[in-house]
Design a protein around this motif. Structure first.
Motif, PDB file in Angstrom:
ATOM      1  N   UNK B  59      15.771   8.062  29.067  1.00 18.23           N
ATOM      2  CA  UNK B  59      17.225   8.193  29.281  1.00 18.23           C
ATOM      3  C   UNK B  59      17.973   8.053  27.947  1.00 18.23           C
ATOM      4  N   UNK B  60      17.503   7.138  27.102  1.00 18.30           N
ATOM      5  CA  UNK B  60      18.151   6.965  25.785  1.00 18.30           C
ATOM      6  C   UNK B  60      17.963   8.232  24.945  1.00 18.30           C
ATOM      7  N   UNK B  61      16.756   8.816  25.004  1.00 15.28           N
ATOM      8  CA  UNK B  61      16.501  10.038  24.216  1.00 15.28           C
ATOM      9  C   UNK B  61      17.401  11.176  24.713  1.00 15.28           C
ATOM     10  N   UNK B  62      17.564  11.272  26.045  1.00 16.77           N
ATOM     11  CA  UNK B  62      18.455  12.317  26.587  1.00 16.77           C
ATOM     12  C   UNK B  62      19.896  12.057  26.116  1.00 16.77           C
ATOM     13  N   UNK B  63      20.309  10.779  26.120  1.00 10.91           N
ATOM     14  CA  UNK B  63      21.672  10.442  25.667  1.00 10.91           C
ATOM     15  C   UNK B  63      21.872  10.889  24.210  1.00 10.91           C
ATOM     16  N   UNK B  64      20.851  10.681  23.370  1.00 10.44           N
ATOM     17  CA  UNK B  64      20.947  11.082  21.960  1.00 10.44           C
ATOM     18  C   UNK B  64      20.981  12.611  21.832  1.00 10.44           C
ATOM     19  N   UNK B  65      20.212  13.275  22.677  1.00 19.00           N
ATOM     20  CA  UNK B  65      20.180  14.745  22.668  1.00 19.00           C
ATOM     21  C   UNK B  65      21.571  15.303  23.021  1.00 19.00           C
ATOM     22  N   UNK B  66      22.185  14.722  24.064  1.00 24.30           N
ATOM     23  CA  UNK B  66      23.526  15.180  24.474  1.00 24.30           C
ATOM     24  C   UNK B  66      24.545  14.875  23.369  1.00 24.30           C
ATOM     25  N   UNK B  67      24.379  13.720  22.724  1.00 21.53           N
ATOM     26  CA  UNK B  67      25.255  13.354  21.607  1.00 21.53           C
ATOM     27  C   UNK B  67      25.159  14.430  20.513  1.00 21.53           C
ATOM     28  N   UNK B  68      23.942  14.845  20.206  1.00 25.71           N
ATOM     29  CA  UNK B  68      23.723  15.874  19.189  1.00 25.71           C
ATOM     30  C   UNK B  68      24.382  17.194  19.582  1.00 25.71           C
ATOM     31  N   UNK B  69      24.221  17.586  20.844  1.00 25.67           N
ATOM     32  CA  UNK B  69      24.825  18.844  21.310  1.00 25.67           C
ATOM     33  C   UNK B  69      26.355  18.766  21.239  1.00 25.67           C
ATOM     34  N   UNK B  70      26.891  17.587  21.581  1.00 25.88           N
ATOM     35  CA  UNK B  70      28.348  17.402  21.530  1.00 25.88           C
ATOM     36  C   UNK B  70      28.839  17.521  20.081  1.00 25.88           C
ATOM     37  N   UNK B 152      27.518  12.049  33.325  1.00 28.49           N
ATOM     38  CA  UNK B 152      28.932  12.313  33.036  1.00 28.49           C
ATOM     39  C   UNK B 152      29.066  13.069  31.716  1.00 28.49           C
ATOM     40  N   UNK B 153      28.291  12.664  30.692  1.00 25.15           N
ATOM     41  CA  UNK B 153      28.437  13.344  29.397  1.00 25.15           C
ATOM     42  C   UNK B 153      27.944  14.790  29.485  1.00 25.15           C
ATOM     43  N   UNK B 154      26.910  15.046  30.277  1.00 21.83           N
ATOM     44  CA  UNK B 154      26.456  16.436  30.459  1.00 21.83           C
ATOM     45  C   UNK B 154      27.563  17.272  31.124  1.00 21.83           C
ATOM     46  N   UNK B 264      21.924  35.339  20.866  1.00 25.81           N
ATOM     47  CA  UNK B 264      22.230  33.914  20.728  1.00 25.81           C
ATOM     48  C   UNK B 264      22.119  33.197  22.082  1.00 25.81           C
ATOM     49  N   UNK B 265      22.597  33.870  23.136  1.00 23.08           N
ATOM     50  CA  UNK B 265      22.497  33.282  24.481  1.00 23.08           C
ATOM     51  C   UNK B 265      21.034  33.040  24.852  1.00 23.08           C
ATOM     52  N   UNK B 266      20.190  34.075  24.592  1.00 25.41           N
ATOM     53  CA  UNK B 266      18.777  33.953  24.957  1.00 25.41           C
ATOM     54  C   UNK B 266      18.093  32.862  24.133  1.00 25.41           C
ATOM     55  N   UNK B 267      18.422  32.792  22.830  1.00 28.81           N
ATOM     56  CA  UNK B 267      17.793  31.781  21.967  1.00 28.81           C
ATOM     57  C   UNK B 267      18.209  30.382  22.426  1.00 28.81           C
ATOM     58  N   UNK B 268      19.526  30.218  22.642  1.00 30.19           N
ATOM     59  CA  UNK B 268      20.028  28.901  23.076  1.00 30.19           C
ATOM     60  C   UNK B 268      19.427  28.535  24.435  1.00 30.19           C
ATOM     61  N   UNK B 269      19.363  29.514  25.322  1.00 24.01           N
ATOM     62  CA  UNK B 269      18.804  29.290  26.658  1.00 24.01           C
ATOM     63  C   UNK B 269      17.355  28.848  26.574  1.00 24.01           C
ATOM     64  N   UNK B 270      16.572  29.523  25.710  1.00 24.62           N
ATOM     65  CA  UNK B 270      15.159  29.189  25.562  1.00 24.62           C
ATOM     66  C   UNK B 270      15.013  27.784  24.974  1.00 24.62           C
ATOM     67  N   UNK B 271      15.851  27.464  23.950  1.00 25.82           N
ATOM     68  CA  UNK B 271      15.792  26.151  23.302  1.00 25.82           C
ATOM     69  C   UNK B 271      16.106  25.034  24.313  1.00 25.82           C
ATOM     70  N   UNK B 272      17.171  25.237  25.100  1.00 25.47           N
ATOM     71  CA  UNK B 272      17.575  24.205  26.068  1.00 25.47           C
ATOM     72  C   UNK B 272      16.534  24.053  27.173  1.00 25.47           C
ATOM     73  N   UNK B 273      15.972  25.182  27.602  1.00 25.72           N
ATOM     74  CA  UNK B 273      14.950  25.137  28.647  1.00 25.72           C
ATOM     75  C   UNK B 273      13.712  24.408  28.129  1.00 25.72           C
ATOM     76  N   UNK B 274      13.312  24.738  26.899  1.00 25.14           N
ATOM     77  CA  UNK B 274      12.140  24.126  26.285  1.00 25.14           C
ATOM     78  C   UNK B 274      12.356  22.615  26.135  1.00 25.14           C
ATOM     79  N   UNK B 275      13.573  22.232  25.685  1.00 25.03           N
ATOM     80  CA  UNK B 275      13.896  20.806  25.539  1.00 25.03           C
ATOM     81  C   UNK B 275      13.825  20.105  26.900  1.00 25.03           C
ATOM     82  N   UNK B 276      14.328  20.774  27.933  1.00 20.35           N
ATOM     83  CA  UNK B 276      14.307  20.206  29.279  1.00 20.35           C
ATOM     84  C   UNK B 276      12.894  19.976  29.771  1.00 20.35           C
TER      85      UNK B 276
END
Lengths: 226, 282
Positions: B59-70, B152-154, B264-276
């Protein structure tokens, strides 16, 4: 009453999405058939009205102010199926825009506040009111519909919370979701809603119904049905 | 605070929230440029991942990931977390805090608070000799707080980088009928129009008042205003129907399609999916 994300396990929020989906589908089918082109603006305006009711702060005895959920009075004014859609739309907007209630919990919140509450309120009102068109019996029916509608919805919410420690525990016995067992969640939610929030809901229901009976009786769905 | 002031502040907050969301969503950052469908899929996927995680570290790692995206989306981090943290504190920490005690969550007491001469039993409840915070209880509270903060942050990350109508339209990927999306979009627009009307009503009432109104009088006034809004919504419904029919509405709801997704959409989509997927399996 708005359940946030993280309190319900997938074993709970997925079936509750399913249950709400059934009611949404039935309600929409009904409107599409009965109202044709008019059903979209009608339901949108009913939803906007449902949102506004929750925003009005009403002075309550004791020097403070409170607001109603409004699902009961919406069911009385516009019918329970309209309330299902109107309150659900409000809950979806509240979850997405205002952070009130979780995204995973939308199904559960809609089931509790947009399905259970309107139907319970509506049928309590109909049964207690009988054939009366005014007077004490009608207002008692309105109060009971608001009070019990919210209290029963709160009780269902408490059960959803209370079963979490039974169905989702870690290997060391730690609850993974809502931590309060049924023996805590049910009495706490029942008491605060029976003794406080339910009473506010009942008062708001009576006040609004009184105004409509006096000025616009023809607009009330649950009264004009006879 | 009087009912008039709390009413004004309530309605004012609604209008402000809508305005802030609209303004932030129209900026230009990393997330702003991604197609709304990718963002909505990301939101649902990650919120489910957050709800499935059973340990604090992921959960902390996800929080940091969302912080980075923000941060890379160029949102003001202070203002963003000023909104997220109070919600996490109230709905995560405060609500769950009593469960940290051994009366609710059994386990090793790490912080004793009250000591009785003996334990007590009432009906189905057991009060132990020493009441205190348990290691298991505090870990449960931390878990719930992090889960609420992450969810909430997501949600806010998507909300502050996408216009509301785009978010709703993107739900088409889940096969949500156009009619439902239309109802939600219409409701959202009219909430702000009507909220402004009600705020004006409260201001008009306040400007005419010399002293506090008696509660009974105030309740009557509010009932009258709610009834007025009811009539107003019904009247607006008739106007919208007439406008729809006047423009040749043929009883078929169809929302406009989406723009074509770019690389860019496909790259971002692939990156986010891979991270998930990594978060899901870690």
């Amino acid at each position: 009453m708005h359940i946030p994300d993280g309190y319900l396990s997938p074993q709970t929020y997925v079936p509750l999405y399913g249950a709400s989906f059934i009611f949404w589908a039935v309600a929409l089918k009904k409107f599409k058939k009965d109202m044709s082109a008019k059903y979209i603006p009608y339901l949108a305006m009913a939803s906007a009205f449902s949102f506004l009711i929750q925003m009005f702060n009403i002075p309550i005895p004791g020097g403070t102010t409170g607001h109603a959920v409004g699902a009961g009075i919406i069911a009385i004014l516009l019918g329970p199926w309209t309330a299902v859609i109107a309150v659900s739309v409000v809950l979806i907007i509240q979850a997405v825009v205002f952070g009130d209630g979780g995204i995973t919990a939308i199904g559960a919140n809609c089931f509790n506040m947009a399905v259970v509450m309107p139907f319970v309120s509506y049928w309590i009102f109909k049964v207690v009111k009988g054939n009366s068109k005014g007077g004490m019996r009608l207002y008692t029916a309105a109060f009971l519909s608001g009070w019990l509608g919210l209290s029963i919805a709160a009780l269902i919410t408490a059960v959803e919370f209370g079963i979490q420690p039974l169905i989702a525990m870690s290997s060391d016995g730690r609850p993974l979701y809502a931590p309060y067992p049924l023996s805590v969640a049910v009495p706490v939610m029942a008491l605060e809603h029976l003794l406080l929030f339910g009473i506010v809901e009942g008062i708001v229901t009576v006040l609004l119904l009184k105004y409509f009976i006096k000025h616009e009786p023809d607009l009330i769905y649950a009264v004009k049905e006879y | 605070m009087s009912f008039i002031d709390s009413g004004i502040s309530h309605f004012g907050r609604v209008i402000k929230t809508g305005y802030i969301q609209w303004e932030l969503a129209s900026k230009d950052g990393f997330f702003h440029r991604i197609d709304a469908r990718i963002k909505v899929l990301f939101l649902i996927f990650f919120i489910i991942i957050v709800s499935l995680k059973k340990e604090i570290v992921p959960e902390i790692i996800i929080a940091l990931f969302v912080f980075g995206l923000t941060a890379i989306s160029r949102l003001n981090l202070f203002n963003f977390y000023k909104k997220v943290i109070p919600l996490g504190f109230i709905f995560g920490f405060l609500i769950a805090l009593p469960s940290a005690f051994n009366v609710i969550t059994k386990g090793e007491v790490i912080l004793p608070v009250i000591h009785f001469s003996r334990s007590y039993d009432f009906w189905i409840y057991h009060v132990p000799e020493t009441i205190g915070i348990t290691r298991e209880g505090i870990s449960g509270v931390a878990m719930l707080t992090l889960r609420v903060v992450n969810s909430v942050s997501l949600s806010f990350l998507i909300l502050y980088t996408t216009s509301f109508s785009e978010i709703i339209r993107a739900l088409k990927v889940f096969r949500v009928p156009d009619a439902i999306l239309m109802i939600i979009t219409l409701t959202y627009k009219y909430i702000f129009i009507f909220a402004k009307t009600v705020e004006d009503m409260h201001l008009a009432k306040k400007s005419r008042m010399l002293d506090e109104v008696a509660n009974t009088e105030a309740r009557k006034w509010i009932a009258g205003r709610i009834a007025f809004m009811f009539k107003k919504t019904q009247q607006r419904c008739e106007e919208v129907v007439k406008a729809m029919l006047g423009r040749g509405f043929s009883d078929t709801i169809k929302l406009y399609g989406f723009r074509k997704m770019n690389s860019m959409d496909w790259t971002a989509g692939f990156f986010l999916f891979f991270a998930g997927v990594i978060f899901l399996w870690s």
